[in-house]
Design a protein around this motif. Structure first.
Motif, PDB file in Angstrom:
ATOM      1  N   GLY A  88      -4.369  10.145 -24.134  1.00  0.00           N
ATOM      2  CA  GLY A  88      -3.271   9.292 -23.707  1.00  0.00           C
ATOM      3  C   GLY A  88      -2.186  10.076 -22.988  1.00  0.00           C
ATOM      4  O   GLY A  88      -1.648   9.620 -21.964  1.00  0.00           O
ATOM      5  N   PHE A  89      -1.877  11.265 -23.501  1.00  0.00           N
ATOM      6  CA  PHE A  89      -0.850  12.105 -22.885  1.00  0.00           C
ATOM      7  C   PHE A  89      -1.284  12.557 -21.494  1.00  0.00           C
ATOM      8  O   PHE A  89      -0.491  12.546 -20.540  1.00  0.00           O
ATOM      9  N   ILE A  90      -2.553  12.946 -21.370  1.00  0.00           N
ATOM     10  CA  ILE A  90      -3.073  13.360 -20.064  1.00  0.00           C
ATOM     11  C   ILE A  90      -3.010  12.203 -19.074  1.00  0.00           C
ATOM     12  O   ILE A  90      -2.624  12.367 -17.910  1.00  0.00           O
ATOM     13  N   ALA A  91      -3.397  11.002 -19.544  1.00  0.00           N
ATOM     14  CA  ALA A  91      -3.358   9.828 -18.668  1.00  0.00           C
ATOM     15  C   ALA A  91      -1.937   9.521 -18.210  1.00  0.00           C
ATOM     16  O   ALA A  91      -1.708   9.179 -17.042  1.00  0.00           O
ATOM     17  N   LEU A  92      -0.969   9.655 -19.124  1.00  0.00           N
ATOM     18  CA  LEU A  92       0.431   9.425 -18.754  1.00  0.00           C
ATOM     19  C   LEU A  92       0.920  10.454 -17.746  1.00  0.00           C
ATOM     20  O   LEU A  92       1.665  10.128 -16.808  1.00  0.00           O
ATOM     21  N   LEU A  93       0.522  11.715 -17.931  1.00  0.00           N
ATOM     22  CA  LEU A  93       0.904  12.754 -16.980  1.00  0.00           C
ATOM     23  C   LEU A  93       0.329  12.476 -15.587  1.00  0.00           C
ATOM     24  O   LEU A  93       1.014  12.652 -14.570  1.00  0.00           O
ATOM     25  N   VAL A  94      -0.926  12.033 -15.563  1.00  0.00           N
ATOM     26  CA  VAL A  94      -1.559  11.724 -14.276  1.00  0.00           C
ATOM     27  C   VAL A  94      -0.828  10.565 -13.604  1.00  0.00           C
ATOM     28  O   VAL A  94      -0.565  10.582 -12.392  1.00  0.00           O
ATOM     29  N   LEU A  95      -0.496   9.537 -14.411  1.00  0.00           N
ATOM     30  CA  LEU A  95       0.238   8.396 -13.860  1.00  0.00           C
ATOM     31  C   LEU A  95       1.610   8.834 -13.350  1.00  0.00           C
ATOM     32  O   LEU A  95       2.040   8.420 -12.261  1.00  0.00           O
ATOM     33  N   PHE A  96       2.296   9.662 -14.115  1.00  0.00           N
ATOM     34  CA  PHE A  96       3.623  10.133 -13.717  1.00  0.00           C
ATOM     35  C   PHE A  96       3.538  10.918 -12.409  1.00  0.00           C
ATOM     36  O   PHE A  96       4.383  10.755 -11.514  1.00  0.00           O
ATOM     37  N   ALA A  97       2.510  11.760 -12.290  1.00  0.00           N
ATOM     38  CA  ALA A  97       2.326  12.532 -11.061  1.00  0.00           C
ATOM     39  C   ALA A  97       2.083  11.609  -9.874  1.00  0.00           C
ATOM     40  O   ALA A  97       2.594  11.831  -8.768  1.00  0.00           O
ATOM     41  N   SER A  98       1.297  10.558 -10.107  1.00  0.00           N
ATOM     42  CA  SER A  98       1.016   9.604  -9.032  1.00  0.00           C
ATOM     43  C   SER A  98       2.278   8.862  -8.603  1.00  0.00           C
ATOM     44  O   SER A  98       2.513   8.649  -7.410  1.00  0.00           O
ATOM     45  N   LEU A  99       3.089   8.475  -9.579  1.00  0.00           N
ATOM     46  CA  LEU A  99       4.326   7.764  -9.257  1.00  0.00           C
ATOM     47  C   LEU A  99       5.329   8.685  -8.554  1.00  0.00           C
ATOM     48  O   LEU A  99       6.101   8.231  -7.702  1.00  0.00           O
ATOM     49  N   LEU A 100       5.324   9.951  -8.913  1.00  0.00           N
ATOM     50  CA  LEU A 100       6.156  10.913  -8.176  1.00  0.00           C
ATOM     51  C   LEU A 100       5.691  11.006  -6.722  1.00  0.00           C
ATOM     52  O   LEU A 100       6.519  11.128  -5.803  1.00  0.00           O
ATOM     53  N   GLY A 101       4.373  10.946  -6.544  1.00  0.00           N
ATOM     54  CA  GLY A 101       3.840  10.929  -5.176  1.00  0.00           C
ATOM     55  C   GLY A 101       4.299   9.693  -4.420  1.00  0.00           C
ATOM     56  O   GLY A 101       4.603   9.758  -3.217  1.00  0.00           O
ATOM     57  N   LEU A 102       4.353   8.566  -5.127  1.00  0.00           N
ATOM     58  CA  LEU A 102       4.856   7.330  -4.526  1.00  0.00           C
ATOM     59  C   LEU A 102       6.310   7.501  -4.096  1.00  0.00           C
ATOM     60  O   LEU A 102       6.697   7.128  -2.970  1.00  0.00           O
ATOM     61  N   ALA A 103       7.140   8.055  -4.969  1.00  0.00           N
ATOM     62  CA  ALA A 103       8.546   8.273  -4.647  1.00  0.00           C
ATOM     63  C   ALA A 103       8.697   9.237  -3.473  1.00  0.00           C
ATOM     64  O   ALA A 103       9.542   9.039  -2.584  1.00  0.00           O
ATOM     65  N   THR A 104       7.852  10.268  -3.449  1.00  0.00           N
ATOM     66  CA  THR A 104       7.893  11.238  -2.352  1.00  0.00           C
ATOM     67  C   THR A 104       7.538  10.566  -1.032  1.00  0.00           C
ATOM     68  O   THR A 104       8.156  10.833   0.015  1.00  0.00           O
ATOM     69  N   MET A 105       6.525   9.687  -1.071  1.00  0.00           N
ATOM     70  CA  MET A 105       6.126   8.976   0.145  1.00  0.00           C
ATOM     71  C   MET A 105       7.264   8.110   0.669  1.00  0.00           C
ATOM     72  O   MET A 105       7.582   8.120   1.865  1.00  0.00           O
ATOM     73  N   LEU A 106       7.913   7.367  -0.226  1.00  0.00           N
ATOM     74  CA  LEU A 106       9.025   6.513   0.202  1.00  0.00           C
ATOM     75  C   LEU A 106      10.196   7.341   0.713  1.00  0.00           C
ATOM     76  O   LEU A 106      10.861   6.970   1.695  1.00  0.00           O
ATOM     77  N   LEU A 107      10.425   8.465   0.057  1.00  0.00           N
ATOM     78  CA  LEU A 107      11.541   9.323   0.460  1.00  0.00           C
ATOM     79  C   LEU A 107      11.282   9.950   1.827  1.00  0.00           C
ATOM     80  O   LEU A 107      12.189  10.055   2.672  1.00  0.00           O
ATOM     81  N   SER A 108      10.031  10.364   2.053  1.00  0.00           N
ATOM     82  CA  SER A 108       9.703  11.021   3.321  1.00  0.00           C
ATOM     83  C   SER A 108       9.742  10.053   4.495  1.00  0.00           C
ATOM     84  O   SER A 108       9.973  10.468   5.646  1.00  0.00           O
ATOM     85  N   THR A 109       9.526   8.768   4.254  1.00  0.00           N
ATOM     86  CA  THR A 109       9.533   7.791   5.344  1.00  0.00           C
ATOM     87  C   THR A 109      10.934   7.328   5.706  1.00  0.00           C
ATOM     88  O   THR A 109      11.113   6.689   6.745  1.00  0.00           O
ATOM     89  N   LEU A 110      11.904   7.637   4.846  1.00  0.00           N
ATOM     90  CA  LEU A 110      13.265   7.199   5.146  1.00  0.00           C
ATOM     91  C   LEU A 110      13.774   7.818   6.443  1.00  0.00           C
ATOM     92  O   LEU A 110      14.543   7.191   7.190  1.00  0.00           O
ATOM     93  N   GLN A 111      13.360   9.061   6.718  1.00  0.00           N
ATOM     94  CA  GLN A 111      13.783   9.738   7.936  1.00  0.00           C
ATOM     95  C   GLN A 111      13.299   8.981   9.164  1.00  0.00           C
ATOM     96  O   GLN A 111      13.980   8.937  10.188  1.00  0.00           O
TER      97      GLN A 111
END
Length: 416
Positions: free
Chosen positions: A289-312
């Motif tokens: 469960g902890f590994i799955a949560l970490l993977v999900l968190f990493a994916s959501l960070l990638g989502l935030a990074t994508m949105l942040l990078s497109t703001l420019q």
């Protein structure tokens, strides 16, 4: 209006959005899959036997005894002498006793030798009795009653003949060809190991092994009169399921069995053994469960990074939206909405993938490991996991959303 703007904005960046959705879907698939398997495993194990007060077997670990006697996993280290079974069955505290004898198989499915008491007293689920979809319990020598999965997977019907194999291997060359069995009953589905078991009379199982020693036939024995074989008593059994007259006497009977003088026996409480199993597996559950949560968190960070990078790249879009009257707070809500829409799409894909995986792999897991998984995945556990994913997304998406808010403020000042 915000939903339309968010959808058009994501459509303009469809390649990046699709990759992000797929990444989120894989992470949610892992998270939901682990949660569903954990829940269904507990449910499947807890439903496998009901109403049994004690399980008796040769002295070994209580988990080993539980696994091979109820779930047909593993094997016994020794057997119980038939005389010991008779002595136990006659004790005043014992309401009924079901002998179980394992060790043979048919095309990978376990064979269980037992008596009529099995069909009278065995319960599963919420104390549900075994029911027959077709036919009736074994009555004549060399009758066999098969579980629902055996019947469906091997396409067996009432009256068909089959040959048992010595040992539990999926492929065996030690066959009891001289003692074919006839299908006389097919049980209704139970969602338990009963579905994948062939049930024969205990005396028949003992009879076909009269000429066998250490897995090899050592003499020729003709079954010219099956009735005479039925008069013989078995030599031993693998385990015993026991029901008591009074629940208060359970612990007293357990102590008596554990101190049985004639041979080393042990009696276990099924509920206690299951609790020990879950405690043993809890660290695995938590780790996965902890590994799955970490993977999900990493994916959501990638989502935030994508949105942040497109703001420019969206400076003109933000400026235009500000000219049209959108406030900076609305821009913050727009970025949050885009993130939540991406996660919602990923959740739909993940649920579809999990549904398909359970449909394809479910029967294989049941056949090989006795793990029966329901394909009903919209449960409280699933909704909680999805809720956690959306809340986490909302929090993480604040990073690009606040950035958009600030850009909106700056754009508004410039226009002013």
């Amino acid at each position: 209006m915000l939903i339309k703007i968010a959808l058009h904005s994501l459509a303009s960046r469809r390649t990046t959005a699709l990759i992000t959705v797929f990444s989120i879907a894989i992470c949610l698939f892992v998270l939901l899959g682990i949660g569903h398997i954990r829940q269904e495993a507990k449910h499947s194990f807890s439903q496998a036997v009901s109403g049994v007060d004690l399980i008796v077997g040769p002295r070994t670990g209580q988990l080993n005894l539980l696994l091979y006697s109820v779930f047909r996993l593993g094997g016994a280290t020794n057997n119980i002498d038939w005389h010991s079974f008779q002595t136990l069955a006659k004790k005043p505290d014992v309401a009924w006793a079901i002998p179980l004898s394992l060790g043979d198989s048919h095309r990978g499915y376990p064979v269980l030798g037992t008596t009529d008491a099995y069909f009278q007293h065995f319960r599963y689920g919420h104390r549900q009795p075994l029911g027959f979809a077709e036919g009736e319990p074994f009555e004549q020598p060399f009758d066999v009653v098969i579980g629902a999965e055996v019947a469906s997977q091997l396409n067996y019907r009432i009256g068909e003949s089959l040959v048992l194999a010595h040992g539990m291997a999926a492929t065996s060359f030690s066959l009891h060809r001289d003692s074919p069995f006839q299908v006389t009953g097919i049980l209704k589905p139970t969602g338990t190991p009963v579905d994948r078991t062939l049930h024969i009379n205990l005396k028949d199982l003992d009879s076909i092994h009269r000429d066998w020693q250490s897995g090899t036939r050592v003499a020729t024995h003709q079954h010219t009169n099956p009735g005479q074989e039925q008069d013989l008593e078995p030599d031993s059994v693998t385990a015993i399921l026991v029901g008591v007259n009074n629940r208060l006497s359970t612990f007293r009977l357990q102590r008596e069995i554990n101190r049985y003088p004639d041979e080393p026996l042990m009696a276990i409480l099924p509920g206690v053994a299951l609790s020990e199993l879950w405690q043993l597996m809890s660290w695995v559950e938590k780790t996965l469960g902890f590994i799955a949560l970490l993977v999900l968190f990493a994916s959501l960070l990638g989502l935030a990074t994508m949105l942040l990078s497109t703001l420019q790249q969206r400076e003109r879009e933000i400026a235009l939206l500000r000219i049209l009257g959108l406030r900076p707070l609305t821009l913050l809500m727009l970025l949050e909405l885009e993130a939540l829409l991406l996660v919602a799409a990923g959740a739909v894909v993940a649920v579809g993938l999990l549904k398909g995986a359970l449909t394809v792999a479910g029967p294989m897991l049941g056949e090989r490991y006795g793990l029966f998984l329901s394909d009903q995945i919209i449960t409280v556990t699933t909704l909680n996991a999805l809720g956690l994913a959306f809340v986490t997304t909302f929090v993480i998406a604040l990073i690009p959303a606040i950035s958009a808010y600030r850009r909106g403020l700056h754009s508004g000042l410039e226009n002013h």
